[in-house]
Scaffold this motif. Sequence first.
Motif, PDB file in Angstrom:
ATOM      1  N   TYR A 184       0.838  -1.206   0.000  1.00  0.00           N
ATOM      2  CA  TYR A 184       0.000   0.000   0.000  1.00  0.00           C
ATOM      3  C   TYR A 184       0.870   1.252   0.000  1.00  0.00           C
ATOM      4  N   TRP A 185       1.862   1.304   0.892  1.00  0.00           N
ATOM      5  CA  TRP A 185       2.718   2.497   0.973  1.00  0.00           C
ATOM      6  C   TRP A 185       3.590   2.648  -0.270  1.00  0.00           C
ATOM      7  N   LEU A 216      -9.068   6.209   5.407  1.00  0.00           N
ATOM      8  CA  LEU A 216      -8.155   5.563   4.470  1.00  0.00           C
ATOM      9  C   LEU A 216      -8.780   5.355   3.095  1.00  0.00           C
ATOM     10  N   VAL A 217     -10.091   5.220   3.040  1.00  0.00           N
ATOM     11  CA  VAL A 217     -10.767   5.085   1.750  1.00  0.00           C
ATOM     12  C   VAL A 217     -10.707   6.386   0.968  1.00  0.00           C
ATOM     13  N   ILE A 218     -10.881   7.512   1.660  1.00  0.00           N
ATOM     14  CA  ILE A 218     -11.046   8.785   0.942  1.00  0.00           C
ATOM     15  C   ILE A 218      -9.751   9.571   0.762  1.00  0.00           C
ATOM     16  N   ALA A 251      -3.045   9.533   5.863  1.00  0.00           N
ATOM     17  CA  ALA A 251      -3.077   8.063   5.852  1.00  0.00           C
ATOM     18  C   ALA A 251      -2.292   7.494   7.028  1.00  0.00           C
ATOM     19  N   ILE A 252      -1.156   8.102   7.361  1.00  0.00           N
ATOM     20  CA  ILE A 252      -0.357   7.639   8.497  1.00  0.00           C
ATOM     21  C   ILE A 252      -1.145   7.792   9.798  1.00  0.00           C
ATOM     22  N   PHE A 296       1.760   0.925  12.548  1.00  0.00           N
ATOM     23  CA  PHE A 296       0.702  -0.084  12.597  1.00  0.00           C
ATOM     24  C   PHE A 296       1.073  -1.316  13.417  1.00  0.00           C
ATOM     25  N   VAL A 297       2.050  -2.098  12.962  1.00  0.00           N
ATOM     26  CA  VAL A 297       2.274  -3.414  13.563  1.00  0.00           C
ATOM     27  C   VAL A 297       2.688  -3.300  15.028  1.00  0.00           C
ATOM     28  N   LEU A 298       3.689  -2.474  15.317  1.00  0.00           N
ATOM     29  CA  LEU A 298       4.142  -2.348  16.699  1.00  0.00           C
ATOM     30  C   LEU A 298       3.100  -1.679  17.582  1.00  0.00           C
TER      31      LEU A 298
END
Length: 435
Positions: free
Chosen positions: A269-270, A327-329, A336-337, A289-291
Amino acid sequence: MDGSDLRGSPQQGLITATFGFFIGFAGVVLYGPVAPQFGEAMGLSGFLLGLLVAAPQLSGSLLRIPFGAWTDDVGAKRPFIILLLLSIVGMTGLAVILLYLYPDGLAFRHFPLVFLFGSLSGCGIAVFSIGSAQTSYWYPTDKQGTALAIYAGLGNSSPGVATLIVPVVITAVGITQTYLLWLGLLVVGTGIFAYYTVDPYYFQLRKQGLNAEPAKEQAQAEGQELFPSGNAMESIRNAAKIRRVWALVAMFFVSFGGFLALSVWLPSYWIELHGLDIRSAGVVTAITFVLVAALIRVPGGWVSDTVGGEPTAIVSFGAIGCSSILLVITRDLWTAIAATFLLAVGMGVANAAVFQLVPKYVPEAVGGASGLVGGLGAFGGFVVPPLLGLFVDFQGVDGYATGFVIYLVLGVGGMILASRLYRNVQQQPGTPAIS
């Protein structure tokens, strides 16, 4: 036979389970950081690329059910080690492919083989339900939310660490050497786990020759509160008969399955939508995200213990839905971050809330329930990435953004289920939670 024959402590049980989960769970992002390279080498569509990055989740989710229930029979150590060994087999196969085929010799016809070794490598992911049951058996009921959150939160951080480190190492030494190093760390980690791990007292006593009831009585005297109800299949059947278990399965499909899916999908995505390079994509995925989703489970467990798992889950799923809309728009990197960070918080806290409810609702079949919730719930990590890939196939690069409508739907569904559980508890405060 007395307490002097017993080894270990709740702290040792938690530490070893968390360590074993950490080394096995890194397989979640086996292909995520290098998805564009593998996709280009084999000429994969968006759907097949999503299927490839999700390959470890296939075994990592479905094997949780029988292995989580098997824990009720024999304790955690043996099932744990078997899954880690299967993961080593898969990583070895992948290493051979990289040594002899990557990059020029790797073609579309090798996709089934790459998928197979990815699935085997994901066996280590399945230790989640084993470690969850082990932690539940070691700790008293009123401390399980916190203990399980520590176990899952720290263990869940390994995909973030891998996503952060793997692209950097790839840049330095190349893909093949990076995965050989990964294989070596997995072998060493498995050996350390096998040497130090100790089963809860009840299972130690059973292995020493005591029958079930005497073993239970002595383990209770040592502080153990939860015990298995019977054999593995009985544990699964007992859990499957409880309607609320299936609500927890669906909620975990959203939160944990969603977490697994995005852990492997976000690097692409990125890179594709926002134009980041592989190292930057890995850093952003790991840190935002993950952490975050992994480590927030620790305070999320405390909140669940304090205010209740149901209301905590309602708010968390609401955060998932709201962040998905953004995130969609948006096509702006910083928006986004921020949205991804909110999504991570929602998923992480929801994960803690759902598993805080498992021993509450199913104290007589924790292993079976952990297997069902952890296994079928985590299956979302296999199902969702190919669906996200379909949006890319139909819409091109914009599909990386519009695909988040899937998470909007899932977040709303999770809110509805958590709200129904909360209403039932409020309407019947004096009745048992298992019905």
